[in-house]
Design a protein around this motif. Sequence first.
Motif, PDB file in Angstrom:
ATOM      1  N   TRP A 143     -29.417  59.921  68.923  1.00 14.50           N
ATOM      2  CA  TRP A 143     -28.209  59.145  69.225  1.00 14.50           C
ATOM      3  C   TRP A 143     -27.248  59.140  68.038  1.00 14.50           C
ATOM      4  CZ3 TRP A 143     -25.687  57.401  73.265  1.00 14.50           C
ATOM      5  CH2 TRP A 143     -24.712  56.418  73.084  1.00 14.50           C
ATOM      6  N   MET A 144     -27.766  59.012  66.831  1.00 12.76           N
ATOM      7  CA  MET A 144     -26.924  59.010  65.636  1.00 12.76           C
ATOM      8  C   MET A 144     -26.251  60.376  65.445  1.00 12.76           C
ATOM      9  SD  MET A 144     -27.102  55.951  64.541  1.00 12.76           S
ATOM     10  CE  MET A 144     -26.290  56.131  62.952  1.00 12.76           C
ATOM     11  N   ILE A 145     -27.009  61.445  65.681  1.00 12.95           N
ATOM     12  CA  ILE A 145     -26.431  62.797  65.566  1.00 12.95           C
ATOM     13  C   ILE A 145     -25.353  62.989  66.631  1.00 12.95           C
ATOM     14  CG2 ILE A 145     -26.927  65.267  65.749  1.00 12.95           C
ATOM     15  CD1 ILE A 145     -29.723  64.661  64.652  1.00 12.95           C
ATOM     16  N   PHE A 146     -25.619  62.484  67.845  1.00 14.42           N
ATOM     17  CA  PHE A 146     -24.625  62.558  68.918  1.00 14.42           C
ATOM     18  C   PHE A 146     -23.316  61.883  68.508  1.00 14.42           C
ATOM     19  CE2 PHE A 146     -22.853  59.758  72.252  1.00 14.42           C
ATOM     20  CZ  PHE A 146     -22.177  60.715  73.007  1.00 14.42           C
ATOM     21  N   ILE A 161     -14.426  74.448  66.299  1.00 10.62           N
ATOM     22  CA  ILE A 161     -15.318  73.370  65.838  1.00 10.62           C
ATOM     23  C   ILE A 161     -15.405  72.272  66.891  1.00 10.62           C
ATOM     24  CG2 ILE A 161     -15.600  71.542  64.112  1.00 10.62           C
ATOM     25  CD1 ILE A 161     -14.474  73.433  62.039  1.00 10.62           C
ATOM     26  N   ARG A 162     -14.275  71.973  67.531  1.00  8.01           N
ATOM     27  CA  ARG A 162     -14.278  70.939  68.581  1.00  8.01           C
ATOM     28  C   ARG A 162     -15.181  71.333  69.741  1.00  8.01           C
ATOM     29  NH1 ARG A 162     -10.281  67.211  69.451  1.00  8.01           N
ATOM     30  NH2 ARG A 162     -10.047  67.893  71.617  1.00  8.01           N
ATOM     31  N   GLN A 163     -15.084  72.584  70.166  1.00  9.17           N
ATOM     32  CA  GLN A 163     -15.920  73.047  71.276  1.00  9.17           C
ATOM     33  C   GLN A 163     -17.410  73.039  70.903  1.00  9.17           C
ATOM     34  OE1 GLN A 163     -14.240  76.888  72.161  1.00  9.17           O
ATOM     35  NE2 GLN A 163     -12.710  76.062  73.589  1.00  9.17           N
ATOM     36  N   LEU A 164     -17.686  73.493  69.677  1.00 10.33           N
ATOM     37  CA  LEU A 164     -19.079  73.532  69.220  1.00 10.33           C
ATOM     38  C   LEU A 164     -19.660  72.130  69.098  1.00 10.33           C
ATOM     39  CD1 LEU A 164     -21.082  75.776  68.415  1.00 10.33           C
ATOM     40  CD2 LEU A 164     -20.468  75.334  66.027  1.00 10.33           C
ATOM     41  N   SER A 165     -18.901  71.208  68.513  1.00  8.37           N
ATOM     42  CA  SER A 165     -19.385  69.841  68.332  1.00  8.37           C
ATOM     43  C   SER A 165     -19.560  69.136  69.667  1.00  8.37           C
ATOM     44  CB  SER A 165     -18.430  69.050  67.439  1.00  8.37           C
ATOM     45  OG  SER A 165     -17.135  68.989  68.013  1.00  8.37           O
ATOM     46  N   LEU A 166     -18.666  69.429  70.626  1.00  3.85           N
ATOM     47  CA  LEU A 166     -18.798  68.817  71.952  1.00  3.85           C
ATOM     48  C   LEU A 166     -20.062  69.304  72.653  1.00  3.85           C
ATOM     49  CD1 LEU A 166     -17.668  67.043  74.208  1.00  3.85           C
ATOM     50  CD2 LEU A 166     -16.364  69.033  75.017  1.00  3.85           C
ATOM     51  N   GLY A 167     -20.325  70.610  72.574  1.00  9.27           N
ATOM     52  CA  GLY A 167     -21.521  71.158  73.212  1.00  9.27           C
ATOM     53  C   GLY A 167     -22.802  70.589  72.631  1.00  9.27           C
ATOM     54  N   PHE A 168     -22.869  70.549  71.300  1.00  5.59           N
ATOM     55  CA  PHE A 168     -24.070  70.021  70.663  1.00  5.59           C
ATOM     56  C   PHE A 168     -24.199  68.506  70.848  1.00  5.59           C
ATOM     57  CE2 PHE A 168     -24.257  74.066  68.319  1.00  5.59           C
ATOM     58  CZ  PHE A 168     -25.619  74.314  68.415  1.00  5.59           C
ATOM     59  N   SER A 169     -23.068  67.804  70.918  1.00  5.23           N
ATOM     60  CA  SER A 169     -23.126  66.353  71.121  1.00  5.23           C
ATOM     61  C   SER A 169     -23.735  66.026  72.482  1.00  5.23           C
ATOM     62  CB  SER A 169     -21.737  65.730  70.999  1.00  5.23           C
ATOM     63  OG  SER A 169     -20.896  66.144  72.069  1.00  5.23           O
ATOM     64  N   LEU A 170     -23.365  66.802  73.500  1.00  3.60           N
ATOM     65  CA  LEU A 170     -23.941  66.596  74.830  1.00  3.60           C
ATOM     66  C   LEU A 170     -25.435  66.912  74.837  1.00  3.60           C
ATOM     67  CD1 LEU A 170     -21.112  68.108  77.078  1.00  3.60           C
ATOM     68  CD2 LEU A 170     -21.642  65.695  76.671  1.00  3.60           C
ATOM     69  N   LEU A 171     -25.824  67.937  74.066  1.00  2.00           N
ATOM     70  CA  LEU A 171     -27.243  68.292  73.963  1.00  2.00           C
ATOM     71  C   LEU A 171     -28.043  67.155  73.339  1.00  2.00           C
ATOM     72  CD1 LEU A 171     -29.497  70.438  74.200  1.00  2.00           C
ATOM     73  CD2 LEU A 171     -28.828  71.244  71.936  1.00  2.00           C
ATOM     74  N   PHE A 172     -27.506  66.570  72.240  1.00  2.00           N
ATOM     75  CA  PHE A 172     -28.216  65.479  71.577  1.00  2.00           C
ATOM     76  C   PHE A 172     -28.157  64.191  72.387  1.00  2.00           C
ATOM     77  CE2 PHE A 172     -28.132  68.243  67.857  1.00  2.00           C
ATOM     78  CZ  PHE A 172     -29.372  67.965  67.303  1.00  2.00           C
ATOM     79  N   LEU A 173     -27.122  64.021  73.179  1.00  2.00           N
ATOM     80  CA  LEU A 173     -27.077  62.867  74.081  1.00  2.00           C
ATOM     81  C   LEU A 173     -28.197  62.965  75.113  1.00  2.00           C
ATOM     82  CD1 LEU A 173     -25.774  60.322  75.270  1.00  2.00           C
ATOM     83  CD2 LEU A 173     -24.236  61.826  76.567  1.00  2.00           C
ATOM     84  N   LEU A 174     -28.365  64.163  75.680  1.00  2.00           N
ATOM     85  CA  LEU A 174     -29.448  64.382  76.638  1.00  2.00           C
ATOM     86  C   LEU A 174     -30.808  64.178  75.986  1.00  2.00           C
ATOM     87  CD1 LEU A 174     -30.334  65.321  79.469  1.00  2.00           C
ATOM     88  CD2 LEU A 174     -30.216  67.671  78.635  1.00  2.00           C
TER      89      LEU A 174
END
Length: 255
Positions: A143-146, A161-174
């Motif tokens: 959650w903190m990484i998200f 960077i925005r696209q990459l961070s959005l993709g990884f944020s959704l992964l860490f949210l899941l």
Amino acid sequence: MTPSMKQLFAFFCFLFLSINLFAGAEKALLDSANKAYSKKNYPASIAFYEKVLAKNVEAPEIYYNLGNAYFKNRNLPLAILNYERAKKRKPEDEDIAFNLKMANQLIADKIESPEIHFLSAQRSRLLNTCTEKTWSLYSLGSWMIFLCLLMIYFVSGRTGIRQLSLGFSLLFLLLSLSTFFLARECFKDSVKQEEAIILAPNITAKGSPDNKGTDLFILHEGSKVTLLQSSGEWYEIRLNNGHSGWLPKTALETI
């Protein structure tokens, strides 16, 4: 009267020294227990480990070592009890699982469990890979990484960077949500029903919480049962095969 800085300083010094003395006493007991075990003085080793546990130090390693000491001292039911307590606190430990399996092979009762559905078996295997606390830490960390990645998405001016961070944020949210539900399931399983180990050499399960109740079946030391309810000095228990009955509380000990 407001305490002075000198009084507060003296209090915290006393608290610090007390904690260190307490920890030192525990370490001395553990050292004594380990030395006694290495010298094959298993009764003395058991006594020292029990003293450590009496100080509310319930580390899985201590229960595991105590189980080993009881096993070497030929007390199979108490060995199994302490292996089970160690496993409850550290279900992913392979040494604990192996010793518990070896000890269970030596008990008299071979109670066959009903066939478990494939999905239920996979669920149990997944939950047993970590404790509730560990799953919770994974969830919190994800959650903190998200949140960090989400912040990068909003503040970054670069599209890549925005696209990459959005993709990884959704992964860490899941990942955070998944581990949260695993932690919740572990908690539900831990509080759902208590289990116990039979300590009496052999005991007859009754049809009612009374010595005059109908005899149902005989259990021997080391067998694990699930506790359903309590009535006075009796527990209603259930076996893995679905059979249930009543046993006196003195015949078993909760894990």
